[in-house]
Design a protein around this motif. Sequence first.
Motif, PDB file in Angstrom:
ATOM      1  N   LEU A  75      -1.460  52.307  39.356  1.00 30.66           N
ATOM      2  CA  LEU A  75      -2.745  51.639  39.136  1.00 30.66           C
ATOM      3  C   LEU A  75      -2.485  50.435  38.246  1.00 30.66           C
ATOM      4  N   VAL A  76      -2.927  49.267  38.676  1.00 29.69           N
ATOM      5  CA  VAL A  76      -2.812  48.060  37.851  1.00 29.69           C
ATOM      6  C   VAL A  76      -4.220  47.656  37.443  1.00 29.69           C
ATOM      7  N   ILE A  77      -4.476  47.607  36.149  1.00 25.72           N
ATOM      8  CA  ILE A  77      -5.850  47.520  35.674  1.00 25.72           C
ATOM      9  C   ILE A  77      -5.927  46.717  34.369  1.00 25.72           C
ATOM     10  N   GLY A  78      -7.045  46.016  34.176  1.00 24.88           N
ATOM     11  CA  GLY A  78      -7.269  45.309  32.915  1.00 24.88           C
ATOM     12  C   GLY A  78      -7.727  46.268  31.831  1.00 24.88           C
ATOM     13  N   ASP A  79      -7.683  45.829  30.579  1.00 22.95           N
ATOM     14  CA  ASP A  79      -7.987  46.755  29.477  1.00 22.95           C
ATOM     15  C   ASP A  79      -9.458  47.170  29.453  1.00 22.95           C
ATOM     16  N   LEU A  80     -10.401  46.278  29.786  1.00 18.23           N
ATOM     17  CA  LEU A  80     -11.814  46.673  29.720  1.00 18.23           C
ATOM     18  C   LEU A  80     -12.153  47.692  30.809  1.00 18.23           C
TER      19      LEU A  80
ATOM     20  N   ILE B 179      -0.553  50.745  34.910  1.00 22.19           N
ATOM     21  CA  ILE B 179      -0.090  49.539  34.215  1.00 22.19           C
ATOM     22  C   ILE B 179      -1.332  48.816  33.688  1.00 22.19           C
ATOM     23  N   VAL B 180      -1.481  48.831  32.364  1.00 23.55           N
ATOM     24  CA  VAL B 180      -2.662  48.208  31.751  1.00 23.55           C
ATOM     25  C   VAL B 180      -2.299  46.796  31.312  1.00 23.55           C
ATOM     26  N   LEU B 181      -2.913  45.814  31.956  1.00 17.59           N
ATOM     27  CA  LEU B 181      -2.718  44.421  31.543  1.00 17.59           C
ATOM     28  C   LEU B 181      -3.716  44.174  30.415  1.00 17.59           C
TER      29      LEU B 181
ATOM     30  N   GLY C  64       3.472  63.470  35.991  1.00 21.99           N
ATOM     31  CA  GLY C  64       2.215  63.401  35.238  1.00 21.99           C
ATOM     32  C   GLY C  64       1.741  61.985  34.990  1.00 21.99           C
ATOM     33  N   LEU C  65       1.012  61.839  33.899  1.00 14.93           N
ATOM     34  CA  LEU C  65       0.369  60.576  33.563  1.00 14.93           C
ATOM     35  C   LEU C  65       1.311  59.658  32.796  1.00 14.93           C
ATOM     36  N   ASN C  66       1.580  58.480  33.348  1.00 17.83           N
ATOM     37  CA  ASN C  66       2.356  57.447  32.647  1.00 17.83           C
ATOM     38  C   ASN C  66       1.481  56.227  32.437  1.00 17.83           C
ATOM     39  N   VAL C  67       1.433  55.747  31.220  1.00 20.44           N
ATOM     40  CA  VAL C  67       0.676  54.516  30.974  1.00 20.44           C
ATOM     41  C   VAL C  67       1.617  53.472  30.391  1.00 20.44           C
ATOM     42  N   ILE C  68       1.700  52.330  31.068  1.00 17.44           N
ATOM     43  CA  ILE C  68       2.538  51.229  30.600  1.00 17.44           C
ATOM     44  C   ILE C  68       1.615  50.094  30.187  1.00 17.44           C
ATOM     45  N   GLU C  69       1.626  49.765  28.923  1.00 20.25           N
ATOM     46  CA  GLU C  69       0.748  48.698  28.457  1.00 20.25           C
ATOM     47  C   GLU C  69       1.512  47.386  28.407  1.00 20.25           C
ATOM     48  N   VAL C  70       0.952  46.354  29.028  1.00 23.27           N
ATOM     49  CA  VAL C  70       1.556  45.023  28.993  1.00 23.27           C
ATOM     50  C   VAL C  70       0.634  44.126  28.165  1.00 23.27           C
TER      51      VAL C  70
END
Lengths: 581, 581
Positions: free
Chosen positions: B452-457, B479-481, B545-551
């Motif tokens: 999932l590629v998604i903005g922070d809001l 992937i949180v942009l 499981g759940l992986n969150v990558i913050e950019v």
Amino acid sequence: MKQHIEALTQYLVAFITGLVQSGVKDVVISPGSRSTPLALLFAEHRELQTYINIDERSAAFFALGLAKSSNKPVVLLCTSGTAAANFFPAVVEANLSRVPLIVLTADRPHELRDVGAPQAIDQLHLYGNHVRWFSEMALPEESVSAVKYAKTAAIRAVKEATSLMKGPVHLNFPLREPLIPQLEPYPFQEEPTSRMVEAGSLQISNKSAKKIVDAWQKVEKGIIICGQIDEQGFPQAVQNLAKKLGFPILADPLSQVRSSQQVENFVIDSYDAILKATLEMEQLKPELIIRFGGSPVSKPLSLYIKKYDNIPQYIIDSGEGWRDPQNTSTMMIYSNEVSFCDQITNLLPSPKESKWQDMWMELDNRTKDIISSQMKLESELEEGKAVYELINLLPMQSTVFVGNSMPIRDFDTFFHKNEKDICIMANRGANGIDGVVSTALGASIYKRPMFLVIGDLSFFHDLNGLLLAKLHKLNITIIVLNNDGGGIFSYLPQSAEEKHFEVLFGTPTGLNYEHAVKMYHGHYTKVLDWQGYAIAIQEALSHEGLNVIEVPTNRDKNHRAHKALWDLVSREIQSFLQDVQ
Amino acid sequence: MKQHIEALTQYLVAFITGLVQSGVKDVVISPGSRSTPLALLFAEHRELQTYINIDERSAAFFALGLAKSSNKPVVLLCTSGTAAANFFPAVVEANLSRVPLIVLTADRPHELRDVGAPQAIDQLHLYGNHVRWFSEMALPEESVSAVKYAKTAAIRAVKEATSLMKGPVHLNFPLREPLIPQLEPYPFQEEPTSRMVEAGSLQISNKSAKKIVDAWQKVEKGIIICGQIDEQGFPQAVQNLAKKLGFPILADPLSQVRSSQQVENFVIDSYDAILKATLEMEQLKPELIIRFGGSPVSKPLSLYIKKYDNIPQYIIDSGEGWRDPQNTSTMMIYSNEVSFCDQITNLLPSPKESKWQDMWMELDNRTKDIISSQMKLESELEEGKAVYELINLLPMQSTVFVGNSMPIRDFDTFFHKNEKDICIMANRGANGIDGVVSTALGASIYKRPMFLVIGDLSFFHDLNGLLLAKLHKLNITIIVLNNDGGGIFSYLPQSAEEKHFEVLFGTPTGLNYEHAVKMYHGHYTKVLDWQGYAIAIQEALSHEGLNVIEVPTNRDKNHRAHKALWDLVSREIQSFLQDVQ
């Protein structure tokens, strides 16, 4: 282009001026593009306070809390699309709990509707029958009549939201690009003339009042029941009435009658326990029931009302509603509750001695003695005692917002009358566990200090609401009664369905909320024992901002403790009543 | 009592049997009391998979994701009250994105409606025009005809949800207490006879097809535009058609045409940059436009469609809709898109050489060369490159769910055609930033591996959705942009309104999402540079499981980088086209 901007600005300025002249002070805005001109003009207005909230569901509940606590209509704005659909749960609650909200949704203009344009959904009558009024606004136009129309629409919206039965209204604004209004020079001006609305309240004729007095003063065994009600002066007025009639008042925690500064000693607040124990007995059979306010929380009280469907039952409702789920009313009286109490009280002779009232008082005292001694014995953390202890721990004139499901039931049972003038609030329109954090935060603007007592699932449901506490530096102490799941289901028949119970109803989440509280820059305390509980609440009073106190409890233990208490009360009350007879 | 339980059980068993026979596999349940008999029977059915989700808003989007990825109708169940109102945003999205959802709401029986009973709201037509079908179910009854009626209602519900234009349906179930059905013996039985629905698809006559062929084969400068479409075999069918016609295909990322295993080299994917640069030039003027699927993401493409409103424009729509926001169509063709492409392709003579197609290819190559070299130069973390790099970093046959607002626009620009057979998904019905996490998690059940590629809001808006990842141990890499706020507004005119911009539109939250990810037992990585980005994605593939990558990115920097790129492309393309002429 210049003409478009001028038309847009004048039209929306007139609309906002109408709102401000009608008493609007607070505006909650969710960010978006189509709503830009309204958002900018609201932010620019010097007399309006704006709150920005990214999650529209939280935003709407926050606005609900503001309106509940300020007793004023609050404006709620979002852009087009699903943003508006996220307002729906709070709109439904505002409708049923009679709270004035002015919901404004920006929309695509007509040529971009139902043709696959982005963020265009059908917003006409979006909230169906759940609003008092819907209006599709005209496109902004530069003409004297368009400007006058916009201002009148605002005044009308406030009128519809604050009519006898208050509630939400919805105005949909189609807007064309460009979406930027003219902010300089300051676009709002003093207007010497304005159109105002002076709203009356319902009152019955003196002739009707006299008939009622004739009927009531013959009765010995009458009961006054007060559900949720939010009328200035009601606690005093109803107590004056009860004194003259010689009737006990069964006062729901949301009636505010338990907590007014002078509580007469015929206010009964342990009726839930009393009636649970005596429903099959005839000693408490009344000859007359008088009801004010919303449906009470207590199930035994509902069953009591239903059981005596062959006696006169009066419902007084200032909002011209039909709040009678038991279908037992024999007369609906549409009058302002305070005027009605005063009107009847003035027509009645001096107070009468009443054995019936005395018996209720005796029952109430005995029940609360048992509750008190049980509470003293309770060494483990448990939800009933967590509520019971608050009567001593909360400061004078504080406000407690109470979550739905178990907390409000525990308040009904354990938060007894006191002279601390504590205001109790809850979302009892649709009784949802959603939006409670946001509603309490909205209410915290006008009601301080604010405490929220909430179960863990309801806290989880509206975790996003905490963002406003961080962004607007709001002060609140949240007491989370954490039994890791849906505690109320342990009291319902499905608890016997072992195979699916824990998955479908117990629903443990296993979440450690300390992480969430940290993310919102809150102060978190996990309580280990009763001493720690008292200290945590004491300390919270000295911490500005968001305080979260987690009280870990156990669903089985809570259920057992409640049951043991009911058994004790039941034995005591039943033997007392058998002696009386 | 026994009779009540038998009637309840038989009636609901028949209903659920009808659903299963019509192809339902997945049921998403939000816990509640009134819905207990349905919840217990769904959980008991051996052929159904149930998912429990406490927040109904997330639950509904989760169901949407399940239905989008499985191409089957999914059941969604909740109790009475605001629970049902929380489903609304996902229902609106399902309606516009044509996704079949069977929404079931439990309700109080008639005598408890509109009389102030707890958790009773008006649920009739709760979702207004946003559902294909609404039915108020009868109370359960024990009779052959009632049981037959319940089963037929289920079959009918699936039919309405999966009709030509798929979408949500809503059935409201009034239920009386007691709410416990009979689970033993196992209540579901094999039924030898069942009523099935065999649905046809639209097809135009050969006579009409021939007329279309006659018109199209005379045209040299035609354009095929593919928006969001989800038809098995469409990428191949439309490429066959384009080959014969000698037209370029402007393929939106959601058309799946960019990522099919064999991408012909007349698929153009840099049209957003090309058209932004050339809108005022006449060299790209087409003589014919053929459109498939939803509205494309690209604004320059919309303007291009609108500009040439004096040429023939054909829209092919299998769902009998009216998707034409530019109001430029000259012919609406209601046919299944794949059949239509095959039908026309078969009638056309052998492929033609086309200078027009060659010129588009040349433009596309030049544009992408510039994008590539710019991307290589970009050393700082930035959103366009974060998307661009994914083409290399994602494994074959993975699925990317793309958030709305900026991410989908960055995918349009930077996620170029490839042979990795990567499926791209998004919520492009109403284009909301709500519910995206839950939809992606729902889709992750059938589409793996899921990114999932998604903005922070947008990530913030649906943080609650992450609970399902924890409870059902779902595998997803998010992937949180993170540009800390509403990045898209920097591209809009309000960015000039300095006084209010940051408060109303920038809306920085300052949240550290590591806390939230920890709460949901996820694996969190904050990326510091491009190397770290590649490693993080590589490593995520080995973490269940759940992986969150913050950019972490910067709104100004993103905006500047985008602008610099457009300027470069613009100069190159314009000078190339001037030379051509």
